[in-house]
Every structure is written in C-alpha cells, then in structure tokens.
Motif scaffolding. Structure first.
Motif: not given
Length: 154
Positions: A83-84, A90-94, A87-88, A37, A32, A34
């Motif tokens: 997804a949560e 630092g990965v914003k996942a759809e 997010s912890k 997507r 990953h 920064e």
C-alpha cells in the motif's frame, strides 16, 4: 442535474511474489485511473504455518496460536508495504486480508465487494504442473463473474 459517476473498484491479488509485484506495477502503470477505488487483497495461508507436520496440531495449542499469529503478521506487513509502494505512485489503496484457499477467497471477496476488475499475477506453469498443483489465477479466471486481468511475468 449532474450524474455522479460510479467509482471503478479494482481488486489486486498480492502474495509477496515477484509475479504479484509485476501485476501490481502493471496495474499502476497501465490500468489505474485517478477515480478508481483500489483494494490490495492477500490470502492468509495457515497451511504453510503447519509445514512441520500434522503431529503438532493435537498436542500443542500454543504452537498453533503462534503459527497463526506469524501468518497474520506476514500478511499485515505485506499489505502495508505494498500500500505504501502504491501510494508513492499516486494510488491510494485499501487492504484486505482473507482466509482460505486463495482462488476461492479472492473470487468471494470480489463478489462481496462488487469489484469491477480483478488483477492477478501468473507463474506461467505448464498445463501438466497447473493440473497437478492447481493455479490461483486459473481458478479465478474460471470461477469469477468479474473481469480478470492476468499479468504474466517474463
């Protein structure tokens, strides 16, 4: 004049198994970037909803509806949880739910979304078991026009 760099789209196949968890964690840790997507994709498996046999199909539409609903809820809960977790780190996942045979559905979604990379886990089945049972990662490798990263669990 500055040129805008295209975001890399990474499709991470998840199913709630330790193998897909390993793949997601490996992606987060080693792949990953920064600007990526990221889409977490799972395939709703209606076949498992009918593990009690085909006899209920023609006779009980309410049971069919409940079984479908149960599988949809499981998929939604899984994607939300992962997804949560991403997010912890630092990965914003759809998230994306697809239906059908998992390998086919993932390859199709990759093409439709113009993914740059597919990441999937692997159970490490032997050749005979893979031939008999099939393998989602094997299908993706052989049918995708998108690069595929298969993370093998030790």
């Amino acid at each position: 004049m500055a040129t805008e760099q295209k975001k890399r789209l990474c499709l991470i196949a998840v199913d709630g198994s330790k193998h897909s968890d390993v793949a997601l964690n490996w992606f987060i840790k080693h792949v990953h970037k920064e600007n990526d997507r990221t889409i977490l994709i799972t395939c709703v498996d209606y076949n498992s909803a009918f593990s009690y046999g085909v006899s209920m199909v023609p006779g009980n539409p309410e049971a069919i509806s409940k079984a479908y609903s149960k599988e949809e809820k499981k998929a939604t809960a899984l994607l939300s949880k992962l997804a949560e977790e991403a997010s912890k780190h630092g990965v914003k996942a759809e998230t994306l739910r697809v239906v059908g045979e998992p390998g086919e559905a993932i390859v199709k979604a990759s093409k439709e979304n113009q993914a740059d990379l597919i990441v999937t886990g692997c159970r490490g089945l032997g050749q005979i078991r893979r031939t008999m049972m099939g393998s989602v990662s094997d299908y993706i490798i052989h049918h995708s026009h998108t690069p595929v990263l298969v993370c093998r669990h030790d």
